[in-house]
Design a protein around this motif. Structure first.
Motif, PDB file in Angstrom:
ATOM      1  N   SER A  80       0.809  -1.167  -0.169  1.00 31.42           N
ATOM      2  CA  SER A  80       0.011   0.097  -0.005  1.00 31.42           C
ATOM      3  C   SER A  80       0.962   1.425  -0.068  1.00 31.42           C
ATOM      4  CB  SER A  80      -0.932  -0.120   1.283  1.00 31.42           C
ATOM      5  OG  SER A  80      -0.101  -0.043   2.396  1.00 31.42           O
ATOM      6  N   GLU A  81       0.419   2.202  -0.432  1.00 38.11           N
ATOM      7  CA  GLU A  81       0.968   3.579  -0.410  1.00 38.11           C
ATOM      8  C   GLU A  81       0.502   4.752   0.386  1.00 38.11           C
ATOM      9  OE1 GLU A  81       1.888   4.816  -4.750  1.00 38.11           O
ATOM     10  OE2 GLU A  81       2.825   6.876  -4.036  1.00 38.11           O
ATOM     11  N   GLU A  82       1.441   5.145   1.362  1.00 38.13           N
ATOM     12  CA  GLU A  82       0.940   6.229   2.191  1.00 38.13           C
ATOM     13  C   GLU A  82       0.994   7.345   1.410  1.00 38.13           C
ATOM     14  OE1 GLU A  82       0.371   5.231   5.664  1.00 38.13           O
ATOM     15  OE2 GLU A  82       0.484   3.770   4.605  1.00 38.13           O
ATOM     16  N   LYS A  83       0.237   8.525   2.187  1.00 38.41           N
ATOM     17  CA  LYS A  83       0.029   9.660   1.338  1.00 38.41           C
ATOM     18  C   LYS A  83       1.316  10.279   1.080  1.00 38.41           C
ATOM     19  CE  LYS A  83      -4.441  10.752   3.068  1.00 38.41           C
ATOM     20  NZ  LYS A  83      -5.298  11.140   4.275  1.00 38.41           N
ATOM     21  N   ASN A  84       2.454  10.140   1.923  1.00 38.49           N
ATOM     22  CA  ASN A  84       3.564  10.637   1.705  1.00 38.49           C
ATOM     23  C   ASN A  84       4.291  10.023   0.873  1.00 38.49           C
ATOM     24  OD1 ASN A  84       4.246   8.646   3.272  1.00 38.49           O
ATOM     25  ND2 ASN A  84       5.391   9.487   4.828  1.00 38.49           N
ATOM     26  N   GLY A  85       3.874   9.000   0.030  1.00 38.15           N
ATOM     27  CA  GLY A  85       4.534   8.348  -1.081  1.00 38.15           C
ATOM     28  C   GLY A  85       5.301   7.041  -0.559  1.00 38.15           C
ATOM     29  N   LYS A  86       5.146   6.753   0.948  1.00 40.64           N
ATOM     30  CA  LYS A  86       6.104   5.561   1.219  1.00 40.64           C
ATOM     31  C   LYS A  86       5.211   4.390   1.158  1.00 40.64           C
ATOM     32  CE  LYS A  86       7.207   4.127   6.046  1.00 40.64           C
ATOM     33  NZ  LYS A  86       7.003   4.279   7.190  1.00 40.64           N
ATOM     34  N   LEU A  87       6.089   3.309   0.479  1.00 36.95           N
ATOM     35  CA  LEU A  87       5.344   2.183   0.332  1.00 36.95           C
ATOM     36  C   LEU A  87       5.399   0.975   1.429  1.00 36.95           C
ATOM     37  CD1 LEU A  87       6.677   1.562  -3.307  1.00 36.95           C
ATOM     38  CD2 LEU A  87       4.189   2.100  -2.596  1.00 36.95           C
ATOM     39  N   GLU A  88       4.532   0.291   1.609  1.00 37.52           N
ATOM     40  CA  GLU A  88       4.438  -0.656   2.925  1.00 37.52           C
ATOM     41  C   GLU A  88       3.988  -1.906   2.366  1.00 37.52           C
ATOM     42  OE1 GLU A  88       2.478   1.000   6.120  1.00 37.52           O
ATOM     43  OE2 GLU A  88       4.114   1.593   7.146  1.00 37.52           O
ATOM     44  N   LEU A  89       4.511  -3.102   3.167  1.00 38.99           N
ATOM     45  CA  LEU A  89       3.728  -4.285   2.838  1.00 38.99           C
ATOM     46  C   LEU A  89       2.728  -4.472   3.526  1.00 38.99           C
ATOM     47  CD1 LEU A  89       6.499  -6.945   3.267  1.00 38.99           C
ATOM     48  CD2 LEU A  89       5.604  -5.852   1.042  1.00 38.99           C
ATOM     49  N   THR A  90       1.307  -4.861   2.965  1.00 35.80           N
ATOM     50  CA  THR A  90       0.098  -5.053   3.644  1.00 35.80           C
ATOM     51  C   THR A  90       0.246  -6.446   4.593  1.00 35.80           C
ATOM     52  OG1 THR A  90      -0.942  -6.319   2.116  1.00 35.80           O
ATOM     53  CG2 THR A  90      -1.204  -3.955   2.023  1.00 35.80           C
ATOM     54  N   LYS A  91      -0.899  -6.540   5.045  1.00 38.73           N
ATOM     55  CA  LYS A  91      -0.639  -8.102   5.869  1.00 38.73           C
ATOM     56  C   LYS A  91      -0.508  -9.315   4.721  1.00 38.73           C
ATOM     57  CE  LYS A  91      -2.155 -10.815   9.236  1.00 38.73           C
ATOM     58  NZ  LYS A  91      -2.011 -12.173   8.453  1.00 38.73           N
ATOM     59  N   SER A  92      -1.635  -9.016   3.848  1.00 38.83           N
ATOM     60  CA  SER A  92      -1.379 -10.137   2.733  1.00 38.83           C
ATOM     61  C   SER A  92       0.108 -10.139   2.050  1.00 38.83           C
ATOM     62  CB  SER A  92      -2.251  -9.968   1.672  1.00 38.83           C
ATOM     63  OG  SER A  92      -3.403  -9.431   2.062  1.00 38.83           O
ATOM     64  N   GLY A  93       0.779  -8.857   1.959  1.00 36.61           N
ATOM     65  CA  GLY A  93       2.235  -8.964   1.434  1.00 36.61           C
ATOM     66  C   GLY A  93       3.027  -9.749   2.093  1.00 36.61           C
ATOM     67  N   ILE A  94       2.761  -9.432   3.731  1.00 37.88           N
ATOM     68  CA  ILE A  94       3.822 -10.043   4.775  1.00 37.88           C
ATOM     69  C   ILE A  94       3.495 -11.524   4.593  1.00 37.88           C
ATOM     70  CG2 ILE A  94       4.334 -10.088   7.167  1.00 37.88           C
ATOM     71  CD1 ILE A  94       3.320  -7.274   7.310  1.00 37.88           C
ATOM     72  N   ASP A  95       2.451 -12.025   4.563  1.00 31.80           N
ATOM     73  CA  ASP A  95       2.148 -13.384   4.380  1.00 31.80           C
ATOM     74  C   ASP A  95       2.630 -14.109   3.256  1.00 31.80           C
ATOM     75  OD1 ASP A  95       0.715 -13.050   6.888  1.00 31.80           O
ATOM     76  OD2 ASP A  95      -1.393 -13.210   5.898  1.00 31.80           O
ATOM     77  N   LEU A  96       2.495 -13.378   2.241  1.00 33.43           N
ATOM     78  CA  LEU A  96       2.944 -13.852   0.880  1.00 33.43           C
ATOM     79  C   LEU A  96       4.370 -14.003   0.842  1.00 33.43           C
ATOM     80  CD1 LEU A  96       2.233 -15.028  -1.782  1.00 33.43           C
ATOM     81  CD2 LEU A  96       2.395 -12.671  -2.699  1.00 33.43           C
TER      82      LEU A  96
END
Lengths: 450, 464
Positions: free
Chosen positions: A112-128
């Motif tokens: 997911s992308e935060e408002k400041n443009g920062k990218l993060e893994l979602t829960k699904s991303g972490i699981d994958l």
């Protein structure tokens, strides 16, 4: 304690929202809107990069390094000169690929992308990512496949399309490609427009013949010769008069245009594929990595590409050799032909031996190319490269233990990536932890029928 | 008419030589180019070999192995011939190994080393199914190869000849073929016929310093105190080996006792040439690879065996391109890497890169086969009926692979022989006939339209 409860509630809320978003978007997207890359491994290296970094530049650096490390890209099996720095053009291409992978990963709610443009893994991303690291590449690809099918149902479309397009040899799609030399015309003798027309005429005959054999009907393709010639004239590659000599430097360009033209004709006019040719390419190669569609550009004694499903779409199957990989909302499922039961060893060995001797006729030696044998066996049994490798590993172990009626010898010759002379985008066969590329079979031990 | 007098209506005509128009007695090329040393056909038994093609490889082995004195304890004991062409099969490694063995054994290296060394060579061909994966089966192969090379008979004959010359200085050995002489010296009847005293000769031989401290049942000492004594023969050596049950006994036999036996017959070294070495590690686990490397190190470099102490046996392994990677770890862990590095650069003395054929090599290759079957001594050219361009075309179509070149040349010549009036083979002829499945070597393989393939929907029993 209150803070702890608060954190748990907020995590649950995030998961709930993710699921909600997924449910909301359960509208099937057009299969042409797929991002332009083949390798499913790109998702893995993106997740790894986003897991470690959050700034876009850092993510790009990590993506670039991992892309080279895993040899992803067009030159997967070509020897990479790792010491050389990528050019500006290459870097732009890498950046474009990264953007495409990010966009698609967002669609699957892996990042997911935060408002400041920062990218993060979602829960699904972490699981994958965890699946990739604990269960391996195969499970990772299957998970990605489910996410894709959730949104696009592209594989369902392509598999049904293949069975619909060819009922004569169920599901087989051929895309023949014959160069002038394969048609018995020396390059030196092709100088003017008339020579190209001669080549096109013989090509048409050959393609008609192929279609009759492979799909059981013989469409008239003669009108296409004029269309191709017109196109080549319009793009000023050929002159107006038959005897006009074309620029020899354009030879390769002309031949490539002819090849691309026929690819498009086969896909659209003969097989009636409704979408763009590039979308077909992306989905079939993704399907190959998952093991549900087989694609081969090196099929022995065939010049061109063949595509066929190693799976079916159905409500149910009455055979234990099929494994369900995905369930659709309409009650149908995607079943892959997995042949994973031990009772299939004998059938596999018989097929292996049959085509080993078939190929030996042309290779004329004890050892033959294992990759060529794999093509024949996979087509005959309608199995994927993955299933082939699994079964070969199984019977090879039996062979070592002396429990097989035949003797199999698998050896390592020089590998494609170790040579500058050949460039092959072919998945290697790994048996007993070693890449193998030649095979010898001795049937004298048990007298198995040839 | 009585059937005894009846004649067939058609007469038998004398067959004419189809290849005569090309100034050849037969088709000189093998249709199936694989080396089979047991065959009497020179086209496939490795006897036709143009040394110039592999001159570079041979010179490297000659300068760094064969010419270095065996008494120099630092001489290379383990070398590698590594294929550096991209396709390992059919590049001529087995043929080269046969040629090398032939060169060494023809004068036992005395000519090559300028009489510094007297060595023999044996070749090992590991079994493709993995049966040679243990060190014991490997040494079994060495022993059988020693037996098949005839070196034991030669040594027995040498010992006797020396004994005869010392005990009967006036006994005249007639100038005769070496093979016949060896046969006679190994025959009891010949000794009796010549009136030579069996006991005297045997006692002289057994006094040799090299033959002290042997087990009493060693073939040379067998039947010593029996009433009817016989000369020991090759079959006694074989029997003795079969009776040895423990691997350690076999190792001592080959690498100590046989080494002393060979020395007593004036040899100071032996070459073990191992073809297709990867057939051994390919079937081994990591542990087995390491154990194998340790054993190899022990018998060649620093074990308690006479061979290791003297550096008697030298081993040359023939490897395909991918193999060094396969055994690198075992070599490192066993210490072989320190003694004979496999990971080093190809310009080191003990690594012999085996390169892809060049255009010139292709001309030489076909030329030497043609020369063996020439009718007249002076042909139009060395490569007649082929011209240079046609050979280069064959080589190009065959990807410069020796076996493929020979095979294609065979079928091209067959095709040309069947065409009346055709006496020369040019580039055009090759291009025109390339598509012929026999010539291209791609005949009768099923193409995809003929292959049986499962219909998945039928198999799943789906009703459409």
């Amino acid at each position: 304690m209150i803070i702890k409860i608060f954190i748990i509630i907020s995590i649950r809320k995030t998961i709930f929202l993710e699921k909600l978003r997924m449910l909301e978007t359960k509208k099937i997207k057009s299969i042409t809107s797929v991002r332009k890359f083949y390798f499913l491994d790109y998702f893995y290296i993106l997740l790894l990069s986003v897991d470690r970094f959050w700034k876009m530049e850092e993510i790009f650096e990590s993506f670039k390094i991992l892309k080279q490390l895993y040899q992803l890209g067009e030159s997967k099996y070509k020897k990479l000169t790792s010491e050389s720095m990528p050019t500006k053009k290459q870097l732009d291409r890498y950046r474009y690929t990264l953007e495409q992978v990010i966009e698609e990963a967002k669609e699957y709610y892996l990042i997911s992308e935060e408002k400041n443009g920062k990218l993060e893994l979602t829960k699904s991303g972490i699981d994958l990512l965890k699946i990739a690291e604990t269960k391996g590449n195969r499970e990772f690809n299957l998970e990605i496949f489910r996410l894709m099918e959730n949104q696009y149902e592209a594989f369902k479309y392509i598999i049904n399309f293949a069975y619909e397009a060819n009922k004569h040899k169920p599901g087989l799609l051929i895309f023949p490609n014959y160069s002038p030399s394969q048609m018995g015309i020396a390059r030196k003798s092709i100088k003017c427009k008339d020579d190209i027309i001669q080549y096109l005429n013989s090509l048409v005959q050959r393609l008609e013949y192929d279609l009759e054999k492979f799909i059981g009907r013989r469409p008239n393709l003669v009108s296409h010769t004029n269309k191709i010639v017109n196109r080549l004239e319009n793009s000023e590659l050929l002159g107006k008069n038959k005897k006009d000599i074309f620029n020899p430097r354009d030879y390769n360009k002309i031949i490539k245009r002819i090849r691309d033209y026929w690819l498009a004709v086969f896909l659209k006019d003969i097989y009636h594929y409704e979408f763009s040719a590039s979308s077909f390419d992306f989905w079939i190669y993704r399907g190959k990595q998952i093991g549900i569609i087989q694609v081969s550009e090196f099929f022995p004694n065939f010049s061109g590409r063949i595509v066929y499903p190693t799976s079916i779409i159905s409500e149910k199957v009455n055979d234990p050799d099929f494994e369900s990989l995905y369930e659709y909302d309409n009650g149908q499922s995607l079943f892959v032909h997995s042949l994973m039961e031990h009772q299939n060893d004998e059938k596999f060995v018989d097929t292996l031996v049959k085509y080993y001797f078939d190929l030996r006729k042309s290779y004329r030696g004890y050892f033959i190319n294992l990759l060529a044998l794999r093509e024949l066996v996979c087509y005959s049994l309608k199995i994927s490269d993955y299933v082939f490798e699994k079964l070969l590993n199984e019977v090879y172990k039996l062979n070592i233990l002396g429990k097989l009626k035949i003797k199999i010898s698998l050896e390592v010759d020089r590998l494609p990536e170790e040579t500058k002379a050949i460039y092959l985008k072919r998945e290697p066969v790994i048996v007993d932890g070693q890449v193998r590329n030649i095979i010898g079979i001795d049937v004298t031990k048990g007298g198995r029928k040839r | 008419m009585n059937k005894l007098l009846k004649k067939p209506k058609l007469k038998i005509t004398k067959s004419h030589n189809r290849y005569g128009k090309f100034d050849l007695s037969e088709n000189p090329f093998p249709s199936e180019p694989t080396v089979n040393r047991e065959s009497s056909d020179p086209r496939i038994n490795g006897n036709i070999f143009e040394g110039k093609i592999r001159q570079k490889e041979y010179e490297k082995i000659r300068d760094n192995f064969l010419m270095i004195s065996q008494s120099d304890l630092n001489h290379y004991r383990l070398g590698y011939i590594i294929d550096s062409s991209y396709i390992g099969r059919g590049n001529g490694k087995s043929a080269f190994l046969g040629y090398l063995q032939h060169l060494i054994n023809s004068e036992f290296c005395l000519d090559i080393s300028k009489e510094k060394n007297k060595c023999f060579a044996v070749s090992i061909y590991p079994e493709p199914g993995g049966r040679t994966k243990s060190f014991q089966s490997f040494i079994d192969s060495i022993f059988f190869s020693i037996c098949n090379t005839g070196i034991i008979d030669i040594c027995l004959a040498t010992q006797r000849l020396e004994a005869i010359q010392n005990i009967y200085p006036n006994f005249e050995i007639k100038d005769k073929d070496n093979e016949l002489l060896i046969k006679e010296l190994n025959s009891d009847e010949w000794l009796k016929w010549e009136g030579l005293d069996f006991n005297k000769l045997r006692n002289y031989i057994l006094e040799s310093d090299y033959l002290q401290g042997f087990p009493s049942d060693f073939p040379l000492f067998k039947n010593r105190r029996m009433l009817f004594e016989n000369w020991p023969s090759l079959s006694d050596f074989k029997q003795y080996y079969f009776d040895l049950k423990k691997t350690t006994d076999k190792l001592t036999f080959i690498f100590t006792h046989l080494v002393n036996f060979f020395q007593s017959a004036n040899f100071n070294g032996g070459y073990i040439l191992v073809d297709d070495f990867e057939r051994i590690p390919d079937f081994q686990s990591t542990r087995q690879k390491k154990d194998f490397a340790l054993e190899l190190r022990s018998v060649l470099f620093d074990g308690f065996y006479e061979s290791a102490k003297l550096g008697f046996f030298n081993c040359i392994l023939v490897l395909h391109a991918g193999v060094p990677r396969l055994i690198a770890e075992a070599w490192l862990e066993s210490g072989l890497e320190q003694r004979s590095p496999i990971g080093s650069h190809s310009d080191t003395a003990h690594i012999i890169p085996f390169e892809k054929l060049t255009k010139e090599n292709a001309l030489l290759l076909l030329g030497c086969y043609l020369a063996k079957f020439r009718l007249k001594s002076q042909a139009e050219s060395v490569t007649y009926p082929f011209d240079e361009k046609s050979i280069l075309k064959i080589a190009e179509y065959s990807e410069f692979n020796a076996a493929k070149i020979l095979r294609m040349a065979y079928y091209i010549l067959e095709k040309a022989a069947s065409q009346e009036g055709l006496t020369k083979i040019d580039e055009k002829f090759i291009i025109e006939n390339r598509a012929d499945p026999m010539i291209s070597g791609r005949e009768s393989t099923s193409s995809i339209e003929d292959l049986d393939s499962i219909d998945l929907k039928k198999k799943a029993k789906i009703k459409e």
